[in-house]
Design an enzyme around this catalytic site. Structure first.
Site, PDB file in Angstrom:
ATOM      1  N   ASN A  10      64.052 -21.878 -48.855  1.00  0.00           N
ATOM      2  CA  ASN A  10      63.440 -22.268 -47.586  1.00  0.00           C
ATOM      3  C   ASN A  10      61.947 -22.438 -47.843  1.00  0.00           C
ATOM      4  O   ASN A  10      61.234 -21.452 -47.997  1.00  0.00           O
ATOM      5  CB  ASN A  10      63.713 -21.175 -46.540  1.00  0.00           C
ATOM      6  CG  ASN A  10      62.981 -21.434 -45.233  1.00  0.00           C
ATOM      7  OD1 ASN A  10      62.404 -22.496 -45.032  1.00  0.00           O
ATOM      8  ND2 ASN A  10      63.005 -20.440 -44.348  1.00  0.00           N
ATOM      9  N   TRP A  11      61.526 -23.680 -47.891  1.00  0.00           N
ATOM     10  CA  TRP A  11      60.118 -23.946 -48.241  1.00  0.00           C
ATOM     11  C   TRP A  11      59.163 -23.678 -47.079  1.00  0.00           C
ATOM     12  O   TRP A  11      57.958 -23.736 -47.240  1.00  0.00           O
ATOM     13  CB  TRP A  11      59.953 -25.406 -48.708  1.00  0.00           C
ATOM     14  CG  TRP A  11      60.683 -25.739 -49.970  1.00  0.00           C
ATOM     15  CD1 TRP A  11      61.519 -24.923 -50.692  1.00  0.00           C
ATOM     16  CD2 TRP A  11      60.650 -26.986 -50.675  1.00  0.00           C
ATOM     17  NE1 TRP A  11      61.998 -25.586 -51.796  1.00  0.00           N
ATOM     18  CE2 TRP A  11      61.477 -26.862 -51.797  1.00  0.00           C
ATOM     19  CE3 TRP A  11      60.000 -28.198 -50.441  1.00  0.00           C
ATOM     20  CZ2 TRP A  11      61.676 -27.902 -52.705  1.00  0.00           C
ATOM     21  CZ3 TRP A  11      60.198 -29.241 -51.331  1.00  0.00           C
ATOM     22  CH2 TRP A  11      61.020 -29.089 -52.456  1.00  0.00           C
ATOM     23  N   LYS A  12      59.714 -23.456 -45.903  1.00  0.00           N
ATOM     24  CA  LYS A  12      58.901 -23.242 -44.692  1.00  0.00           C
ATOM     25  C   LYS A  12      57.879 -24.389 -44.550  1.00  0.00           C
ATOM     26  O   LYS A  12      58.175 -25.513 -44.953  1.00  0.00           O
ATOM     27  CB  LYS A  12      58.253 -21.853 -44.730  1.00  0.00           C
ATOM     28  CG  LYS A  12      59.306 -20.755 -44.992  1.00  0.00           C
ATOM     29  CD  LYS A  12      58.841 -19.361 -44.765  1.00  0.00           C
ATOM     30  CE  LYS A  12      59.979 -18.399 -45.033  1.00  0.00           C
ATOM     31  NZ  LYS A  12      59.643 -17.004 -44.757  1.00  0.00           N
TER      32      LYS A  12
ATOM     33  N   GLU B 131      68.413 -11.417 -42.964  1.00  0.00           N
ATOM     34  CA  GLU B 131      67.024 -11.329 -43.414  1.00  0.00           C
ATOM     35  C   GLU B 131      66.281 -10.291 -42.575  1.00  0.00           C
ATOM     36  O   GLU B 131      65.818 -10.613 -41.460  1.00  0.00           O
ATOM     37  CB  GLU B 131      66.321 -12.677 -43.247  1.00  0.00           C
ATOM     38  CG  GLU B 131      66.957 -13.818 -43.996  1.00  0.00           C
ATOM     39  CD  GLU B 131      65.958 -14.959 -44.220  1.00  0.00           C
ATOM     40  OE1 GLU B 131      65.718 -15.282 -45.386  1.00  0.00           O
ATOM     41  OE2 GLU B 131      65.409 -15.498 -43.244  1.00  0.00           O
TER      42      GLU B 131
ATOM     43  N   GLY C 287      59.056 -17.561 -50.426  1.00  0.00           N
ATOM     44  CA  GLY C 287      57.918 -17.762 -51.330  1.00  0.00           C
ATOM     45  C   GLY C 287      58.310 -18.127 -52.759  1.00  0.00           C
ATOM     46  O   GLY C 287      57.733 -19.057 -53.347  1.00  0.00           O
TER      47      GLY C 287
HETATM   48  P1  13P Z   1      60.338 -14.605 -48.551  1.00  0.00           P
HETATM   49  O1  13P Z   1      61.308 -14.827 -49.691  1.00  0.00           O
HETATM   50  O2  13P Z   1      59.022 -15.286 -48.762  1.00  0.00           O
HETATM   51  O3  13P Z   1      60.234 -13.158 -48.187  1.00  0.00           O
HETATM   52  O4  13P Z   1      60.968 -15.350 -47.260  1.00  0.00           O
HETATM   53  C1  13P Z   1      62.290 -15.092 -46.915  1.00  0.00           C
HETATM   54  C2  13P Z   1      62.704 -16.041 -45.864  1.00  0.00           C
HETATM   55  O5  13P Z   1      62.263 -15.967 -44.740  1.00  0.00           O
HETATM   56  C3  13P Z   1      63.642 -17.106 -46.238  1.00  0.00           C
HETATM   57  O6  13P Z   1      64.114 -17.767 -45.130  1.00  0.00           O
END
Ligand code: 13P
Length: 254
Positions: free
Chosen positions: A9-11, A171, A238
């Protein structure tokens, strides 16, 4: 019987130009045998989906495309929103629904998530439905209550056949982007809890649901997580932005 799934998930990171490079670099680091073992999914921002799709198709890559979000209506006066149909026409295979950032920052409710899950399925895409408790809920011993209700409400009105094909990502919010991963034991127990919750409503369809763990997953902790019976993969934030580290997570057994 459940194939592993590692999704990035690249956000809100990467332009469409970055995305082309990221997908290409990732593909250089993976072999055909990796894709046999693991479904590899990247979820770039909307603006990069078309570029990622073009690279995937022109280079015949086995990477699947995911979107981070959608609205549940097919079309209409919904300024700024993107419909499941628009995504499916871009060869998107997976759509994340109800990520905690959408719930917390943009006010998505369990009812919204449920409508999105149904809309995603109606376009023959696979929802990655997210659930997870806050730090406060964890401190107050409310983890199972919170996660159980998110799962039940999110899946309300689905058939067992539909449920069998979906993906659920557990999550814990306190573990997202914080470097604090749940221990493999705790993450495994919660994923078992999620599967049991699905089974209460949908019986043996729960055995086919792929359950991912997400929250500070990296190359150093993925193997311990994947060893758990009810963890079928990871939703990575991340660490998915760096093709080297994401490829190491995909190849967690090495
Ligand atoms: P991180 O791996 O950066 O903690 O993020 C997890 C996340 O929200 C994936 O959707």
């Amino acid at each position: 019987m459940r194939k592993d799934l590692i999704a990035g998930n690249w956000k809100m990171h990467s332009t469409h130009l970055d995305a082309i490079q990221m997908v290409q670099k990732l593909s250089y680091r993976l072999d055909p045998a990796d894709y046999e073992r693991v479904d590899v999914v990247v979820c770039p921002p909307f603006t990069a989906l078309r570029s990622a799709q073009t690279v995937i198709e022109s280079d015949h890559l086995q990477i699947d495309l995911g979107a981070q979000h959608c609205f549940y209506e097919e079309k209409g006066a919904y300024t700024g929103e993107v419909s499941p149909q628009m995504l499916s026409k871009l060869s998107v295979s997976y759509v994340i629904a109800g990520h905690s950032e959408r719930r917390q920052i943009f006010g998505e409710s369990d009812d919204d998530v449920n409508k999105k899950v149904k809309a995603i399925l109606s376009e023959d895409m696979i929802p990655i439905m997210c659930c997870g408790e806050t730090d406060e809920e964890k401190e107050q011993g409310l983890t199972e209550e919170r996660v159980g209700s998110q799962v039940r409400l999110g899946l309300q009105g689905l058939t067992a056949d539909q449920v069998a094909g979906i993906v659920i990502a557990y999550e814990p919010i306190w573990a997202i982007g914080t470097g604090k991963t749940a221990s493999a034991d705790d993450a495994g127990d919660m994923c078992t809890f999620v599967r049991n919750t699905v089974a209460e409503q949908f019986g043996e369809a729960a055995d086919s649901v792929r359950i991912l763990y997400g929250g500070s997953v990296k190359a150093g902790n993925i193997a311990g997580l994947m060893a758990k019976r009810d963890i079928d993969g990871a939703l990575v934030g991340g660490a998915a932005l760096d093709p080297d580290s994401f490829a190491s997570i995909v190849r967690y057994w090495l």
